[in-house]
Structures are given as structure tokens and as C-alpha cells.
Write an enzyme that holds these catalytic residues in place. Structure first.
Site, short mmCIF file in Angstrom:
data_model
loop_
_atom_site.label_atom_id
_atom_site.label_comp_id
_atom_site.label_asym_id
_atom_site.label_seq_id
_atom_site.Cartn_x
_atom_site.Cartn_y
_atom_site.Cartn_z
N ASP A 9 168.26 -20.65 1.91
CA ASP A 9 168.60 -21.55 3.01
C ASP A 9 168.64 -20.68 4.27
O ASP A 9 169.55 -19.87 4.46
CB ASP A 9 169.97 -22.19 2.74
CG ASP A 9 170.47 -23.04 3.91
OD1 ASP A 9 169.75 -23.16 4.92
OD2 ASP A 9 171.59 -23.56 3.80
N LYS B 281 168.73 -25.18 15.05
CA LYS B 281 169.32 -23.96 15.57
C LYS B 281 168.28 -23.08 16.27
O LYS B 281 168.48 -22.65 17.39
CB LYS B 281 170.03 -23.21 14.44
CG LYS B 281 171.13 -24.05 13.77
CD LYS B 281 171.78 -23.35 12.62
CE LYS B 281 172.69 -24.27 11.82
NZ LYS B 281 173.85 -24.73 12.58
N TRP C 238 178.36 -22.92 3.21
CA TRP C 238 177.11 -23.64 2.93
C TRP C 238 176.56 -23.28 1.56
O TRP C 238 176.00 -24.13 0.87
CB TRP C 238 176.09 -23.37 4.04
CG TRP C 238 176.60 -23.85 5.35
CD1 TRP C 238 176.98 -23.10 6.43
CD2 TRP C 238 176.87 -25.22 5.73
NE1 TRP C 238 177.44 -23.91 7.44
CE2 TRP C 238 177.39 -25.21 7.04
CE3 TRP C 238 176.72 -26.44 5.07
CZ2 TRP C 238 177.75 -26.37 7.71
CZ3 TRP C 238 177.09 -27.61 5.74
CH2 TRP C 238 177.59 -27.57 7.04
#
Length: 364
Positions: A175, A199, A105
């Protein structure tokens, strides 16, 4: 009512939601607040929705101990859109943005930033197959950088930052899509925090952004209106139609966190859940092999391998038969992964630990 027979859900995202929240949503789905409408049917300009929207912001600020000089925004597009919005708003010509690479990511975030300006790798653990988080002294950046970007938790490789770098006057951008609200942090150490909700915060479709107010004042203005953070700050995240149901669910998840005792209790529970599974790995004499180095292990995503692919396939097949869901590793790396986000119950992690012990005893 929702059936009490629930899967052992270890999906990496979208992931488990608290059963209490799902039941509350079920009760209110058709008739929210005696309005005769679902929350999904009413105007985002209505008083009923306005109360939901502002309550979610207030609860999040309180739970996450967000200082007054920060804004909380509800956006869309997931973390992936933030990969673009951050450099689009803050990477000026003549500046460099520094990216710390700890997995897929962060690589994707860097790839998008390269399209918009000058970048550099401030640190990387790619050569070590992303088994660890870089040491703080290995991170290289300049005081003139636009910002330093990191990914706080790495879902694919199962690593997590335990201590964040001090970047001084250079804004630190994080992030936190896969570990936000899983533990206490000092928000004032960051210029921007962003996270997809799917999540730990709620269903997919909502992206939460925490941004320091002074950064809004220096962001670029010659970019599309909907991609400016200031647009959403000035309109209380109501510039365009927000994901109303997702924000409603996020608010209910925040209430659930409060009822569980807040972040201190959530963090303690997450540590205990992860320990159950890591202990099995560590005591298996190599039958299970963790991917991440011990000091960099994630409390959210536990990644491990077995001796060979055939044994892994057998493990995953038998686990599925026993009601375990989502234990396959990411398609890019294979192996096994147990995602133990906030809403995954302790009992679910205990069941997995017991299954792992039993599987080893029958397959050594």
C-alpha cells in the site's frame, strides 16, 4: 485566474495539488479540447476521454519505470477497497497471508484479510508505538504464503520504509497511498502496488493499481465480477464508468512531475523539504519531539509533539492564524503533523520551519 494568495497546505489527504495543474484545469473546465464540454461531461467511451485515459497510463508507466510485465489499473474505492480486493483475489484456502504491521492502515488491511482467510503477523512495531519500521531480519513469512503485505509510508506515525524486504517467489504487496511517485523504487520487487491518488497523484476518487501480469492469471475466479483485477485489466479500466475528472487531473499531475525533472528531481526536492523541518526539531533541544525514530523517518509525514497539550494547542492556533493548514496530528494520536507531499512547495516548508523557530524563541 486563481488567487496567488495560497494557504500553507500541510493537509494529510486530500492534500496540496500543484498550482500549475489547478490553473490548467480551471482553463479547461468548461471547454476541454474545444469540445464544447467539460471533461466531466463527456462519455468515457469518447475519443477525447480515451486519449486522456491512455496518456495517463503511459506517462505513469514511464515516470515510475514500470516493466512491461505489469498492468496499470485505474480503480475506485481508495486503499480501503484494496484491503479487501487483495485477499479476495489471492488468498486461497489452505494458504496464509502475511502482514507487516507498522501503523493503523496496515492494521486495517489485516483486519479485512482476516475476514477472507488465514493470516499472520510477519512483523510488528506496535509495542514501540509504531516509532520505527521493522528490521528486515525480523520479518517472518513462509515460502508457501499467498503474499506478504506492507504499508510503505505511515501517515499517522510518520515512518517510511527505506529498504523493502526480498520475499523471493512470494508476491510482495504494498500500500503506497502516501508516498507513491515521491521517490524512485524498483517496481519489479513487488507483485502488487496500490495507492489512493489523493496525496501525490491527484484528487481523491482514483485508486491506482500496479499488478504483475502473471498474478492476474492465478487470481480466483469465483468472486464478484467488479472485484476481479482481471475484469479491469481486460477492459483497460473501463469496465464501469471511471472517475474521469480524477484521471484527467492525475494525467496533468504526471505532466507536472515530468516538467519538474522527473522522479529524481522530485525525490531530491522532497528530501530537502523534509530536512528543513527535521533540522528544526533536532536542533530544538527537546522543545519539539519527533515521534518516529530517526532511521525510520518519513519524507512525507513529519510527526512531532510539544511539551504538553496546552502548548500544542497554542502552537496550532498561532500557526492557523499565520495561514498554516492541516498541522493537527491524526485524531487517533494527537500532536502535530506536517505532510510534505510532492506538490507542497519548498517555500511552504521553509515558512513552517521559520515559524517553528520563532514560536520556540517566544515560548521556551
Amino acid at each position: 485566474m486563481i488567487s496567488t494568495k495560497r494557504a500553507y497546505n500541510f493537509n494529510a489527504g486530500p492534500s496540496a495539488l500543484p498550482i500549475e495543474v489547478l490553473q490548467k484545469a480551471q482553463e479547461e473546465l468548461v471547454n476541454f479540447n474545444n469540445s464544447g464540454m467539460s471533461i466531466m461531461e463527456m462519455s468515457h467511451r469518447s475519443k477525447d476521454y480515451d486519449a486522456v485515459h491512455n496518456d495517463a497510463i503511459a506517462r505513469f508507466k514511464s515516470l515510475f519505470s514500470i516493466p512491461d510485465n505489469y498492468e496499470v489499473l485505474f480503480l475506485q474505492g481508495g486503499g480501503s477497497l484494496q484491503f479487501t480486493m487483495v485477499p479476495m483475489n489471492f488468498l486461497n484456502e489452505g494458504q496464509t497471508a502475511s502482514y507487516i504491521l507498522t501503523g493503523s492502515w496496515s492494521e486495517k488491511a489485516l483486519k479485512e484479510a482476516k475476514l477472507l482467510g488465514q493470516t499472520q503477523e510477519a512483523a510488528s512495531t506496535k509495542e514501540n508505538a509504531y516509532r520505527n519500521i521493522p528490521s528486515l531480519e525480523d520479518i517472518k513469512f513462509s515460502e508457501t504464503d499467498a503474499y506478504v503485505h506492507l504499508t510503505s509510508n505511515n501517515t499517522i506515525y510518520g515512518t517510511q520504509w527505506k529498504e523493502f524486504p526480498n520475499t523471493g517467489e512470494v508476491p510482495l504487496v504494498a500500500d503506497m497511498s502516501s508516498d507513491i511517485l515521491s521517490k524512485r523504487i524498483d517496481v519489479s520487487s513487488f507483485g502488487i502496488i496500490y495507492a489512493g491518488a489523493q496525496k501525490n497523484l491527484g484528487p481523491s476518487g482514483v485508486t491506482i493499481v500496479i499488478i504483475r501480469k502473471d498474478l492476474l492469471e492465478i487470481a480466483k475466479t469465483n468472486i464478484p465480477t467488479v472485484l476481479k483485477y482481471s475484469t479491469h485489466s481486460e477492459s483497460n479500466s473501463l469496465y464501469n464508468t471511471p472517475p474521469t475528472f480524477g484521471i484527467y487531473m492525475l494525467g496533468e499531475v504526471l505532466k507536472w512531475v515530468e516538467e519538474k525533472g522527473g522522479l529524481e528531481a522530485i525525490e531530491k526536492n522532497n528530501e530537502e523539504k523534509a530536512k528543513l523541518i527535521y533540522d528544526v526539531i533536532d536542533q530544538s533541544n527537546g522543545f519539539y519531539k519527533g515521534h518516529a525514530d530517526v532511521e525510520s523517518r518519513s519524507l512525507m509525514n513529519i510527526t512531532f509533539r510539544l511539551a504538553d497539550e496546552e502548548l500544542e494547542k497554542k502552537f496550532l492556533a498561532q500557526a492557523k492564524e499565520e495561514g498554516f493548514v492541516g498541522l493537527n496530528g491524526h485524531r487517533s494520536v494527537g500532536g502535530c503533523r506536517a505532510s510534505t507531499y510532492n506538490a507542497v512547495p519548498y517555500e511552504t516548508c521553509k515558512a513552517l520551519a521559520d515559524f517553528m523557530i520563532e514560536f520556540q524563541s517566544k515560548n521556551q
